[in-house]
Design an enzyme around this catalytic site. Sequence first.
Site, mmCIF file in Angstrom:
data_model
loop_
_atom_site.group_PDB
_atom_site.id
_atom_site.type_symbol
_atom_site.label_atom_id
_atom_site.label_comp_id
_atom_site.label_asym_id
_atom_site.label_seq_id
_atom_site.Cartn_x
_atom_site.Cartn_y
_atom_site.Cartn_z
ATOM 1 N N ARG A 10 14.064 3.981 -0.130
ATOM 2 C CA ARG A 10 15.226 3.433 0.581
ATOM 3 C C ARG A 10 14.856 2.198 1.396
ATOM 4 N NH1 ARG A 10 17.018 4.416 5.514
ATOM 5 N NH2 ARG A 10 15.450 6.025 5.814
ATOM 6 N N ASP A 69 5.004 -4.569 -7.011
ATOM 7 C CA ASP A 69 3.849 -3.780 -6.636
ATOM 8 C C ASP A 69 3.182 -4.555 -5.524
ATOM 9 O OD1 ASP A 69 2.437 -1.333 -7.004
ATOM 10 O OD2 ASP A 69 0.736 -2.523 -7.681
ATOM 11 N N GLY A 153 4.571 1.803 6.160
ATOM 12 C CA GLY A 153 3.216 1.611 5.637
ATOM 13 C C GLY A 153 2.238 1.125 6.705
ATOM 14 N N ASP A 155 2.346 -1.584 8.406
ATOM 15 C CA ASP A 155 2.929 -2.560 9.344
ATOM 16 C C ASP A 155 2.370 -2.457 10.764
ATOM 17 O OD1 ASP A 155 4.465 -3.917 7.508
ATOM 18 O OD2 ASP A 155 6.333 -2.868 7.978
ATOM 19 N N LYS A 175 10.070 -10.214 10.108
ATOM 20 C CA LYS A 175 9.095 -9.799 9.081
ATOM 21 C C LYS A 175 9.419 -10.467 7.736
ATOM 22 C CE LYS A 175 7.265 -6.061 6.313
ATOM 23 N NZ LYS A 175 7.300 -4.667 5.882
HETATM 24 P P1 IMP Z 1 3.967 0.255 -3.952
HETATM 25 O O1 IMP Z 1 4.131 -1.242 -4.016
HETATM 26 O O2 IMP Z 1 5.263 0.968 -3.873
HETATM 27 O O3 IMP Z 1 3.016 0.759 -4.967
HETATM 28 O O4 IMP Z 1 3.305 0.635 -2.568
HETATM 29 C C1 IMP Z 1 2.503 -0.205 -1.897
HETATM 30 C C2 IMP Z 1 1.954 0.422 -0.641
HETATM 31 O O5 IMP Z 1 1.381 -0.688 0.065
HETATM 32 C C3 IMP Z 1 2.995 1.016 0.312
HETATM 33 O O6 IMP Z 1 3.119 2.396 0.184
HETATM 34 C C4 IMP Z 1 2.400 0.669 1.659
HETATM 35 O O7 IMP Z 1 1.440 1.601 1.997
HETATM 36 C C5 IMP Z 1 1.724 -0.658 1.403
HETATM 37 N N1 IMP Z 1 2.661 -1.776 1.674
HETATM 38 C C6 IMP Z 1 3.251 -2.614 0.774
HETATM 39 N N2 IMP Z 1 4.063 -3.492 1.383
HETATM 40 C C7 IMP Z 1 3.998 -3.194 2.690
HETATM 41 C C8 IMP Z 1 4.643 -3.742 3.833
HETATM 42 O O8 IMP Z 1 5.486 -4.665 3.785
HETATM 43 N N3 IMP Z 1 4.304 -3.177 5.006
HETATM 44 C C9 IMP Z 1 3.426 -2.162 5.128
HETATM 45 N N4 IMP Z 1 2.822 -1.598 4.105
HETATM 46 C C10 IMP Z 1 3.095 -2.102 2.882
#
Ligand code: IMP
Length: 201
Positions: A10, A69, A153, A155, A175
């Site tokens: 989401r 990704d 994540g 952040d 952001k």
């Molecule tokens: P995916 O792209 O869904 O495989 O997941 C990438 C992972 O990288 C996320 O679960 C986060 O842990 C991290 N990540 C990717 N983009 C962000 C962001 O904008 N902020 C914080 N963590 C991020």
Amino acid sequence: MKIVLATRNRKKVEEFQRVLVGAPLQLLDLRGYPDAPEVVEDGTTFTENAVKKALQVARFTGLPALADDSGLEVDALGRRPGVLSARYAGPGAKDRQNLERVLVELGECPELERTARFVCVLAVADASGQTQTFEGVVEGRIARTPQGENGFGYDPVFVPEGEGRSFAEMSPAEKDALSHRGRAVARFVAALHGHVGPVLA
Ligand code: IMP
């Protein structure tokens, strides 16, 4: 053009909706396709995973699909967690556990060596197998302790270059203006508007 976002997350859907506002697109997402198969993210690069996700969703839905990704590369950790970002502390790990693992591994690593970047690769694919990718990067460093409540994540521990605050201390708009995803999307939108190469002509 109708396009399916290849995610059920989401927060990601909300970020895409914000940054794609005004683009000539009708955004759908996988929450509307409960039977869509889970994509196994077993690629060794962000590009490989993004293309795989976009292609699988385009073939399943018959509509163009947009997948991203993304992840965090920490220089002192040999660019880990990288493609393992979502599951760095193990399968099913929570954001907080992943972030704590990075902090523990960095330990007392000095300020100047805590450099890192977020990378995002966006892939667009259609059901015929055409693909195109767009990359966005934001450089920064890893804070010693989590700061702020916004975002998701990593952040709370990522401080973008030239800033004193983490992404989690910024408003969503602040952001988006700096982020890897915002930058990749800006490239995608420029292509949609015909300023650079074709988007699935
Ligand atoms: P995916 O792209 O869904 O495989 O997941 C990438 C992972 O990288 C996320 O679960 C986060 O842990 C991290 N990540 C990717 N983009 C962000 C962001 O904008 N902020 C914080 N963590 C991020």
